[in-house]
Scaffold this motif. Structure first.
Motif, PDB file in Angstrom:
ATOM      1  N   PRO A 141      23.582  -8.963  23.668  1.00 16.16           N
ATOM      2  CA  PRO A 141      24.252  -8.186  22.616  1.00 16.16           C
ATOM      3  C   PRO A 141      24.240  -6.676  22.834  1.00 16.16           C
ATOM      4  O   PRO A 141      25.140  -5.978  22.376  1.00 16.16           O
ATOM      5  CB  PRO A 141      23.467  -8.554  21.355  1.00 16.16           C
ATOM      6  N   ASN A 142      23.199  -6.155  23.492  1.00 19.82           N
ATOM      7  CA  ASN A 142      23.144  -4.715  23.768  1.00 19.82           C
ATOM      8  C   ASN A 142      22.243  -4.476  24.979  1.00 19.82           C
ATOM      9  O   ASN A 142      21.845  -5.423  25.666  1.00 19.82           O
ATOM     10  CB  ASN A 142      22.659  -3.938  22.531  1.00 19.82           C
ATOM     11  N   ASN A 143      21.896  -3.221  25.214  1.00 24.28           N
ATOM     12  CA  ASN A 143      21.157  -2.870  26.432  1.00 24.28           C
ATOM     13  C   ASN A 143      19.647  -2.774  26.242  1.00 24.28           C
ATOM     14  O   ASN A 143      18.942  -2.256  27.112  1.00 24.28           O
ATOM     15  CB  ASN A 143      21.670  -1.534  26.995  1.00 24.28           C
ATOM     16  N   TRP A 144      19.107  -3.258  25.140  1.00 27.91           N
ATOM     17  CA  TRP A 144      17.676  -3.115  24.889  1.00 27.91           C
ATOM     18  C   TRP A 144      16.859  -3.806  25.980  1.00 27.91           C
ATOM     19  O   TRP A 144      17.244  -4.872  26.497  1.00 27.91           O
ATOM     20  CB  TRP A 144      17.305  -3.696  23.530  1.00 27.91           C
ATOM     21  N   LEU A 145      15.725  -3.167  26.312  1.00 34.36           N
ATOM     22  CA  LEU A 145      14.876  -3.644  27.395  1.00 34.36           C
ATOM     23  C   LEU A 145      13.520  -4.100  26.876  1.00 34.36           C
ATOM     24  O   LEU A 145      13.003  -3.585  25.880  1.00 34.36           O
ATOM     25  CB  LEU A 145      14.660  -2.527  28.426  1.00 34.36           C
ATOM     26  N   SER A 146      12.930  -5.058  27.564  1.00 35.63           N
ATOM     27  CA  SER A 146      11.579  -5.510  27.265  1.00 35.63           C
ATOM     28  C   SER A 146      10.573  -4.572  27.923  1.00 35.63           C
ATOM     29  O   SER A 146      10.765  -4.122  29.058  1.00 35.63           O
ATOM     30  CB  SER A 146      11.372  -6.932  27.788  1.00 35.63           C
ATOM     31  N   LEU A 147       9.489  -4.305  27.217  1.00 34.42           N
ATOM     32  CA  LEU A 147       8.422  -3.488  27.782  1.00 34.42           C
ATOM     33  C   LEU A 147       7.796  -4.171  28.998  1.00 34.42           C
ATOM     34  O   LEU A 147       7.231  -3.509  29.866  1.00 34.42           O
ATOM     35  CB  LEU A 147       7.351  -3.233  26.719  1.00 34.42           C
ATOM     36  N   PHE A 148       7.940  -5.491  29.078  1.00 35.83           N
ATOM     37  CA  PHE A 148       7.363  -6.245  30.183  1.00 35.83           C
ATOM     38  C   PHE A 148       8.366  -6.476  31.307  1.00 35.83           C
ATOM     39  O   PHE A 148       8.127  -7.274  32.205  1.00 35.83           O
ATOM     40  CB  PHE A 148       6.827  -7.593  29.687  1.00 35.83           C
ATOM     41  N   GLY A 149       9.496  -5.782  31.258  1.00 32.60           N
ATOM     42  CA  GLY A 149      10.467  -5.858  32.336  1.00 32.60           C
ATOM     43  C   GLY A 149      11.684  -6.700  32.001  1.00 32.60           C
ATOM     44  O   GLY A 149      11.577  -7.760  31.383  1.00 32.60           O
ATOM     45  N   SER A 216      23.185   0.031  20.954  1.00 36.16           N
ATOM     46  CA  SER A 216      22.526   0.228  22.242  1.00 36.16           C
ATOM     47  C   SER A 216      21.795   1.567  22.276  1.00 36.16           C
ATOM     48  O   SER A 216      22.215   2.538  21.648  1.00 36.16           O
ATOM     49  CB  SER A 216      23.543   0.178  23.383  1.00 36.16           C
ATOM     50  N   ASN A 217      20.705   1.599  23.028  1.00 30.82           N
ATOM     51  CA  ASN A 217      19.950   2.836  23.204  1.00 30.82           C
ATOM     52  C   ASN A 217      20.651   3.744  24.213  1.00 30.82           C
ATOM     53  O   ASN A 217      21.202   3.267  25.211  1.00 30.82           O
ATOM     54  CB  ASN A 217      18.543   2.543  23.731  1.00 30.82           C
ATOM     55  N   PRO A 218      20.614   5.065  23.998  1.00 31.30           N
ATOM     56  CA  PRO A 218      21.142   5.989  24.995  1.00 31.30           C
ATOM     57  C   PRO A 218      20.154   6.166  26.141  1.00 31.30           C
ATOM     58  O   PRO A 218      18.951   5.919  25.971  1.00 31.30           O
ATOM     59  CB  PRO A 218      21.314   7.289  24.216  1.00 31.30           C
ATOM     60  N   LEU A 240      15.945   4.674  20.478  1.00 23.95           N
ATOM     61  CA  LEU A 240      16.344   5.097  19.141  1.00 23.95           C
ATOM     62  C   LEU A 240      16.562   3.931  18.188  1.00 23.95           C
ATOM     63  O   LEU A 240      16.405   4.082  16.969  1.00 23.95           O
ATOM     64  CB  LEU A 240      17.638   5.916  19.210  1.00 23.95           C
ATOM     65  N   PHE A 241      16.925   2.775  18.722  1.00 24.90           N
ATOM     66  CA  PHE A 241      17.385   1.704  17.845  1.00 24.90           C
ATOM     67  C   PHE A 241      16.558   0.420  17.901  1.00 24.90           C
ATOM     68  O   PHE A 241      16.674  -0.416  17.015  1.00 24.90           O
ATOM     69  CB  PHE A 241      18.852   1.375  18.165  1.00 24.90           C
ATOM     70  N   ASP A 242      15.734   0.249  18.922  1.00 26.01           N
ATOM     71  CA  ASP A 242      14.966  -0.997  19.017  1.00 26.01           C
ATOM     72  C   ASP A 242      13.591  -0.907  18.372  1.00 26.01           C
ATOM     73  O   ASP A 242      12.872  -1.901  18.299  1.00 26.01           O
ATOM     74  CB  ASP A 242      14.840  -1.461  20.472  1.00 26.01           C
ATOM     75  N   LYS A 243      13.200   0.290  17.878  1.00 26.73           N
ATOM     76  CA  LYS A 243      11.910   0.437  17.211  1.00 26.73           C
ATOM     77  C   LYS A 243      11.925   1.705  16.365  1.00 26.73           C
ATOM     78  O   LYS A 243      12.893   2.466  16.372  1.00 26.73           O
ATOM     79  CB  LYS A 243      10.767   0.477  18.224  1.00 26.73           C
ATOM     80  N   SER A 244      10.840   1.906  15.591  1.00 29.73           N
ATOM     81  CA  SER A 244      10.655   3.112  14.761  1.00 29.73           C
ATOM     82  C   SER A 244      11.823   3.349  13.810  1.00 29.73           C
ATOM     83  O   SER A 244      12.278   4.486  13.647  1.00 29.73           O
ATOM     84  CB  SER A 244      10.433   4.339  15.659  1.00 29.73           C
TER      85      SER A 244
END
Length: 542
Positions: A141-149, A216-218, A240-244
């Protein structure tokens, strides 16, 4: 703890226990709750106020317990709920508060909530996790990434949708936009409050709520310019959008309202928010209606200098006005600070003693990690010994977190240094044996003795617990500041350099009475303070 119920946690000292590596009583090579109970006297002897237990809940252990499959059950590898009750009772008998790790942002994919949620798009828990349709081309759905890769989205063939996971694919994110999810999680918190828990460490507290529009995050400007040299691609985005998200504040108010139904309970939040950590910490701890404390990763990195510490503390003091910070140098996720900060040819014991003196003098609550009171260094492990999925994924560029999670060493001459009668789940380095508790217990110059002495000194001086902090200018790698509170005013000076340093007292400081720190104190003659390498000085301003 302080008598004032609303402020009792400010300035407290917390000792983190990693249950799997503390003490094994069954011989299976993994620590357990009964083992913790048997060793709480050691923790109390340090002079701390509380213990923080990393997760012991029922879990498939894909991420060492940070993937919870039942929030109200003890995993059998750690014992039973009765063992937990016995541990709470012994801690309270010894005067220790108990904080437990609450992993609310995500659950295990084995949790009954997720098992039901993934069956269809219209079941009662269909909206309990973050589901989204694929793009027309089948991508996420968007470009968000996992902290674990890799991507933060995993395709589910049953629902024919993607679900969000900020960490492992087996750790699906709960949907905090659904009030039912919040209600259910708060009821699990109440369960532990009713069992006598005194507080909570909230794992990844700023990850709870996601952007409801899934924007999506920039990219970070540094990434665009080709400057970013991060090993993980996660750091190439501005998150900007996947947390906080702002909606998280409303949930934290609900969490605080629940805590306030019970006397003296508190929560400390883990905030990982890159460049926005201080702003997030201020929002999460300000106003008196959310978290009592939060901690950042500012002092958990490789930077070891007077300028860095001063910059971190001053940034906090100028940004967070009515909130409170909890400082830590080590925890279960980072390389042990003795290894991070000991320079080539340096003395790890000196670094350890310097560190606890500095930490004890900073304004804020402080958190210690098991084994640092022994001066344990990071363990060097072979790839085949790794258990951490993060380390396995990114080896050899990143060695993972197992090096700081090896078992405690209690008895240098015993099998597995007294940790277990069976094969430990992680190897115990031979170099750790010489630092065992029984070796250091009778040595007045040991790292263990320094920890006990500094924590006792901190309690003896109210200015160190709750007083204000004001930095003084100093040349070179010298950190100087004044702690003041009540009728007390203290001068604290630390020489971070590998060479001796001299520091001229400012004209407005008079009648300094040195306080014995048990070595490496420095010498004050007339108006010049002379300090050895890694020297610490504490003096009462009269």
């Amino acid at each position: 703890m302080m008598a004032d119920n609303a402020e009792r946690w400010r300035g407290c000292v917390i000792y983190q226990i990693y249950p799997r590596s503390f003490q094994d009583t069954t011989g299976d090579g993994s620590g357990d709750l009964s083992g913790i109970t048997s060793r709480l006297a050691h923790v109390a002897s340090l002079g701390v106020d509380a213990v923080w237990l990393s997760p012991f809940f029922k879990s498939p252990m894909a991420d060492m317990g940070y993937d919870v499959s039942d929030y109200r059950a003890v995993d059998p590898m750690f014992g039973t709920i009765e063992d937990f009750d016995a541990m709470i009772a012994e801690a309270h008998r010894l005067g220790l508060k108990v904080i437990i790790d609450q992993v609310l942002s995500h659950s295990s994919d084995r949790h009954e909530w997720f098992i039901e949620s993934r069956t269809s798009g219209d079941n009662p828990k269909a909206d309990w996790y973050v589901w989204a349709d694929a793009k027309p081309d089948g991508t996420a759905p968007n470009n968000w990434l996992s902290l674990f890769g890799g991507p933060a989205w995993e395709w589910d063939a049953t629902r024919r949708q993607y679900y969000l996971h900020n960490f492992l694919a087996s750790q699906p994110d709960l949907n905090f936009h659904n009030p039912q999810v919040q209600d259910a999680l708060l009821e699990t918190v109440r369960f532990w409050l009713d069992r006598g828990v005194d507080g909570f460490r909230l794992d990844t507290v700023n990850y709870y709520v996601h952007d409801r529009w899934l924007r999506s995050n920039p990219p970070l400007a540094e990434s665009v310019a080709g400057i970013n040299t991060a090993t993980s691609t996660y750091l190439y985005q501005e998150h900007l959008f996947d947390k906080s998200q702002p909606e998280n504040l409303a949930f934290l108010r609900r969490f605080r309202a629940l805590l306030d139904e019970y006397e003296g309970r508190a929560a400390v939040g883990e905030i990982g928010d890159e460049t926005r950590s201080l702003q997030t910490l201020a929002a999460y701890t300000g106003g008196g209606d959310k978290l009592q404390m939060s901690y950042t990763f500012d002092l958990l990195g490789p930077q070891f200098s007077a300028a860095h510490v001063r910059g971190c503390v001053e940034a906090f003091e100028s940004t967070v006005f009515d909130g409170w910070v909890c400082w830590a140098f080590s925890n279960h996720d980072v390389v042990r600070h003795v290894s991070r900060w000991t320079r080539p040819g340096g003395d790890p014991d000196r670094v350890a003693k310097f560190s606890i003196a500095l930490l004890s003098c900073l304004r804020g609550s402080i958190c210690l990690y098991q084994g640092e009171e022994l001066g344990l260094e990071e363990a060097e492990l072979a790839f085949e010994d790794l258990r951490d999925p993060f380390g396995v994924r990114f080896w050899p560029a990143i060695k993972g977190r197992d090096g700081c999670r090896t078992p405690m060493v209690w008895d240098a001459g015993a099998d597995n240094a007294g940790f277990s009668t069976g094969k430990p789940w992680l190897p115990i380095p031979a170099s750790h044996r010489s630092r065992a508790v029984d070796v250091q217990a009778g040595e007045q110059t040991s790292v263990l003795a320094s920890y006990r002495a500094m924590l006792a000194l901190r309690k003896q001086h109210p200015a160190l617990v709750r007083g204000s902090i004001r930095f003084l200018d100093a040349e070179g790698d010298v950190l100087a500041f004044i702690r003041e509170g009540g009728d007390e005013k203290l001068l604290c000076v630390f020489n971070f350099a590998d060479e001796p340093a001299g520091w001229q007292l400012p004209p407005d400081l008079d009648a300094i009475e040195p306080i014995d720190l048990g070595g490496a104190d420095g010498v004050l003659q007339e108006r010049t303070l002379s300090q050895p390498p890694l020297g610490c000085f504490l003096g009462r301003i009269g």
